[in-house]
Design a protein around this motif. Structure first.
Motif, mmCIF file in Angstrom:
data_model
loop_
_atom_site.group_PDB
_atom_site.id
_atom_site.type_symbol
_atom_site.label_atom_id
_atom_site.label_comp_id
_atom_site.label_asym_id
_atom_site.label_seq_id
_atom_site.Cartn_x
_atom_site.Cartn_y
_atom_site.Cartn_z
ATOM 1 N N ASN A 86 0.840 -1.190 0.000
ATOM 2 C CA ASN A 86 0.000 0.000 0.000
ATOM 3 C C ASN A 86 0.885 1.254 0.000
ATOM 4 O OD1 ASN A 86 -2.213 1.671 0.211
ATOM 5 N ND2 ASN A 86 -2.506 1.309 2.410
ATOM 6 N N ALA A 87 1.604 1.450 -1.113
ATOM 7 C CA ALA A 87 2.529 2.588 -1.184
ATOM 8 C C ALA A 87 2.604 3.109 -2.612
ATOM 9 C CB ALA A 87 3.914 2.167 -0.737
ATOM 10 N N ALA A 88 2.478 4.423 -2.754
ATOM 11 C CA ALA A 88 2.563 5.057 -4.072
ATOM 12 C C ALA A 88 3.984 5.534 -4.360
ATOM 13 C CB ALA A 88 1.605 6.235 -4.132
ATOM 14 N N ARG A 89 4.850 5.523 -3.328
ATOM 15 C CA ARG A 89 6.227 6.004 -3.511
ATOM 16 C C ARG A 89 7.204 5.125 -2.754
ATOM 17 N NH1 ARG A 89 6.405 11.514 -5.348
ATOM 18 N NH2 ARG A 89 4.291 12.340 -5.477
ATOM 19 N N PHE A 90 8.456 5.195 -3.165
ATOM 20 C CA PHE A 90 9.522 4.530 -2.408
ATOM 21 C C PHE A 90 10.725 5.458 -2.347
ATOM 22 C CE2 PHE A 90 12.791 2.928 -5.485
ATOM 23 C CZ PHE A 90 12.187 3.325 -6.668
ATOM 24 N N THR A 91 11.709 5.082 -1.535
ATOM 25 C CA THR A 91 12.884 5.950 -1.362
ATOM 26 C C THR A 91 14.096 5.313 -2.065
ATOM 27 O OG1 THR A 91 13.278 4.940 0.811
ATOM 28 C CG2 THR A 91 12.125 7.031 0.800
ATOM 29 N N PRO A 92 14.416 5.786 -3.292
ATOM 30 C CA PRO A 92 15.591 5.266 -3.995
ATOM 31 C C PRO A 92 16.863 5.539 -3.188
ATOM 32 C CG PRO A 92 14.326 6.773 -5.391
ATOM 33 C CD PRO A 92 13.768 6.885 -4.013
ATOM 34 N N THR A 93 17.874 4.700 -3.421
ATOM 35 C CA THR A 93 19.110 4.828 -2.633
ATOM 36 C C THR A 93 20.326 5.034 -3.536
ATOM 37 O OG1 THR A 93 19.684 2.485 -2.720
ATOM 38 C CG2 THR A 93 18.175 3.158 -0.970
ATOM 39 N N ASP A 94 21.453 5.365 -2.892
ATOM 40 C CA ASP A 94 22.728 5.390 -3.609
ATOM 41 C C ASP A 94 23.350 3.989 -3.535
ATOM 42 O OD1 ASP A 94 23.913 5.020 -1.126
ATOM 43 O OD2 ASP A 94 24.613 7.091 -0.929
ATOM 44 N N ALA A 95 24.569 3.836 -3.997
ATOM 45 C CA ALA A 95 25.194 2.506 -4.058
ATOM 46 C C ALA A 95 25.419 1.910 -2.666
ATOM 47 C CB ALA A 95 26.509 2.595 -4.811
ATOM 48 N N GLY A 96 25.446 2.755 -1.638
ATOM 49 C CA GLY A 96 25.632 2.258 -0.269
ATOM 50 C C GLY A 96 24.301 2.012 0.438
ATOM 51 N N SER A 97 23.198 1.988 -0.318
ATOM 52 C CA SER A 97 21.845 1.784 0.213
ATOM 53 C C SER A 97 21.377 2.904 1.139
ATOM 54 C CB SER A 97 21.728 0.433 0.943
ATOM 55 O OG SER A 97 21.810 -0.609 0.016
ATOM 56 N N ILE A 98 21.916 4.095 0.938
ATOM 57 C CA ILE A 98 21.444 5.269 1.689
ATOM 58 C C ILE A 98 20.444 6.021 0.804
ATOM 59 C CG2 ILE A 98 22.136 7.493 2.696
ATOM 60 C CD1 ILE A 98 23.224 5.137 4.282
ATOM 61 N N PRO A 99 19.241 6.317 1.326
ATOM 62 C CA PRO A 99 18.271 7.058 0.506
ATOM 63 C C PRO A 99 18.854 8.379 0.008
ATOM 64 C CG PRO A 99 17.237 6.272 2.515
ATOM 65 C CD PRO A 99 18.711 5.986 2.643
ATOM 66 N N THR A 100 18.507 8.695 -1.235
ATOM 67 C CA THR A 100 19.002 9.957 -1.806
ATOM 68 C C THR A 100 18.173 11.135 -1.294
ATOM 69 O OG1 THR A 100 17.474 9.697 -3.651
ATOM 70 C CG2 THR A 100 19.705 8.805 -3.945
ATOM 71 N N GLY A 101 17.018 10.866 -0.729
ATOM 72 C CA GLY A 101 16.122 11.934 -0.264
ATOM 73 C C GLY A 101 14.898 12.053 -1.157
ATOM 74 N N GLU A 102 15.002 11.463 -2.378
ATOM 75 C CA GLU A 102 13.869 11.496 -3.307
ATOM 76 C C GLU A 102 12.761 10.545 -2.833
ATOM 77 O OE1 GLU A 102 14.977 9.961 -7.179
ATOM 78 O OE2 GLU A 102 12.914 10.074 -7.913
ATOM 79 N N LEU A 103 11.505 10.972 -3.021
ATOM 80 C CA LEU A 103 10.370 10.066 -2.806
ATOM 81 C C LEU A 103 9.816 9.787 -4.198
ATOM 82 C CD1 LEU A 103 8.540 11.829 0.215
ATOM 83 C CD2 LEU A 103 10.399 10.168 0.292
ATOM 84 N N ARG A 104 10.254 8.661 -4.789
ATOM 85 C CA ARG A 104 9.936 8.401 -6.199
ATOM 86 C C ARG A 104 8.597 7.670 -6.333
ATOM 87 N NH1 ARG A 104 14.535 5.568 -9.742
ATOM 88 N NH2 ARG A 104 15.656 7.420 -9.014
ATOM 89 N N PRO B 144 17.689 10.649 10.421
ATOM 90 C CA PRO B 144 18.361 11.698 11.212
ATOM 91 C C PRO B 144 19.141 12.692 10.341
ATOM 92 C CG PRO B 144 18.671 9.557 12.239
ATOM 93 C CD PRO B 144 18.046 9.295 10.895
ATOM 94 N N ASN B 145 19.449 12.297 9.085
ATOM 95 C CA ASN B 145 20.166 13.205 8.184
ATOM 96 C C ASN B 145 19.299 13.712 7.039
ATOM 97 O OD1 ASN B 145 22.821 13.017 9.440
ATOM 98 N ND2 ASN B 145 22.759 10.871 8.788
ATOM 99 N N LYS B 146 18.006 13.467 7.129
ATOM 100 C CA LYS B 146 17.122 13.864 6.030
ATOM 101 C C LYS B 146 15.968 14.700 6.597
ATOM 102 C CE LYS B 146 18.906 11.410 2.511
ATOM 103 N NZ LYS B 146 20.085 10.834 3.146
ATOM 104 N N PRO B 147 16.126 16.032 6.547
ATOM 105 C CA PRO B 147 15.096 16.890 7.136
ATOM 106 C C PRO B 147 13.713 16.717 6.499
ATOM 107 C CG PRO B 147 17.024 18.166 6.415
ATOM 108 C CD PRO B 147 17.258 16.755 5.985
ATOM 109 N N ASN B 148 13.656 16.218 5.239
ATOM 110 C CA ASN B 148 12.332 16.062 4.598
ATOM 111 C C ASN B 148 11.645 14.744 4.945
ATOM 112 O OD1 ASN B 148 14.330 14.718 3.018
ATOM 113 N ND2 ASN B 148 12.957 14.639 1.266
#
Ligand code: BGC
Length: 389
Positions: A228-246, A352-356
């Motif tokens: 039940n999700a319209a978006r997910f959080t893509p990550t960089d190569a280290g599996s850290i979210p980029t901040g985008e809600l795709r 903790p590092n993603k204000p959004n």
């Protein structure tokens, strides 16, 4: 006379057998046994929670680990649907978090650093340059205090743990409580709560690997999954979210209609390549803080259905990408790649590092409380699609 005597004995035997099986089936209960000792000599117990239908969850107070979970298939046959080990020694080797409670922080914090109230905190780094699942000795590797709880609707136990100020680099003495309830409606309910004496961050989750066809019985690629999700959080190569809600629409991450986990897992899509399959946080629809359906999984050969309900804003879908056949689990079963999937309800990784992202800060004096329920049932054929929120 002889016949009457025989008849009476038979009647007595029938009554006793019936009485016992009635007792065995009818009453939710918890039993406790010794499971083993940790290397530093702490005793670990295994609690068996059984509900009124004979559904059974076994939980140890090392890591709060669910070691087995027996639920019926469409013919009423019970099977164990979580991966795990037969003995404590295998759990002590601390690999892959099978069945454990994860804390203080489920998933990754980039470079093991975050700033709170102007102070930078440095956490234990245990996954490349990042902090994963609470660090070197997270809540999955500690001995919790346990006690049986009496509840009207099933079988329950409580686990508590005091995580000291500075543990794995986190601020504040954090007092954590997890209550597992196996309800008579065939739900395994997990209630997490915590308080702290200093502002800190927290993100607790449960890391069971499920296989609804039975643990060790092949991969999970044919399980049909609804998220039940319209978006997910893509990550960089280290599996850290980029901040985008795709948006999931048009991507292999769209599970808004039930789809086999394996249908698109090998597609040429950057995010699947990075995580060697699905290893991503989904942004759940609906209002966080309210219990709503996050996912439903249907296993066609057994008819087992598992629904996940949560108050959390996110859920990590992890498809056992890093299982590689080196783990020998319960009953000698070998866990190959994609033999289990996790649905880890949580706040988003690296919050903790993603204000959004929704905050994971727990203030001194405030109370953290989240609930997640795994509900089991069966169906003859795939249940109709559930409306997204
Ligand atoms: C993580 C994976 C990790 C796994 C360990 C998951 O929650 O997202 O990257 O490998 O846990 O079992």
């Amino acid at each position: 006379m002889k016949t009457r005597c025989r008849f009476l004995i038979l009647l007595l035997l029938t009554l006793v057998t019936f009485g016992l099986s009635f007792e065995a089936k009818g009453q939710a209960r918890v039993t406790k046994e010794r499971f083993g000792d940790t290397l530093d000599g702490k005793g670990v117990d295994i609690y068996t929670l059984t509900n009124s239908h004979g559904v059974e969850a076994r939980i140890i107070n090392y890591g709060g680990i669910v070691t087995s979970l027996k639920v019926p298939d469409r013919n009423g046959k019970l099977d164990d649907v979580v991966l795990g080990f037969d003995n404590l020694d295998d759990y002590l080797k601390g690999r892959t978090y099978l069945g454990a409670i994860i804390g203080r922080y489920g998933n990754r914090i980039a470079k093991g650093r975050f700033t709170l109230n102007g102070v930078e905190y440095k956490l234990a780094v245990n996954n490349g340059e990042n902090h994963l699942h609470g660090g070197l000795k997270g809540f999955d590797k500690v001995v919790w205090q346990a006690r049986v709880l009496k509840v009207p609707n099933g079988a329950a136990m409580e686990l508590t743990y005091l995580s000291k100020d500075g543990e794995e680099g986190y601020p504040g003495n954090l007092s954590v409580k997890v209550i597992y309830t196996l309800t008579n409606a065939n739900e395994l309910k997990v209630d997490y709560s915590a308080t702290t004496d200093k502002d800190t961050v927290i993100n607790l989750t449960q890391h069971s690997y499920f296989n609804l066809a039975g643990q060790g019985n092949g991969d999970i690629l044919n399980h049909r999954l609804f998220i039940n999700a319209a978006r997910f959080t893509p990550t960089d190569a280290g599996s850290i979210p980029t901040g985008e809600l795709r948006r999931v629409r048009g991507t292999p991450f769209d599970f808004t209609r039930p789809t086999a986990i394996g249908a698109r897992i090998n597609q040429d899509y950057d995010q699947l390549k990075l995580g060697k399959g699905y290893d991503h946080n989904f942004v759940l629809n609906g209002r966080m803080g309210t219990l709503r359906q996050a996912a439903r999984v249907y296993e066609p050969t057994t008819g087992r259905v598992m629904e996940v309900w949560t108050t959390e804003p996110g859920m990590q879908l992890y498809t056992g990408n890093f299982l590689d056949g080196t783990l020998i689990g319960k009953d000698g079963k070998i866990y190959q790649q994609r033999y289990g999937f996790c649905l880890e309800t949580q706040h988003y990784p690296d919050s903790p590092n993603k204000p959004n992202f929704p905050t994971t800060v727990l203030r001194k004096g405030a109370r953290y409380h989240t609930t997640t329920t795994y509900k089991f049932s069966t169906a003859k054929s795939e249940p109709p699609a559930v409306a997204g929120g």
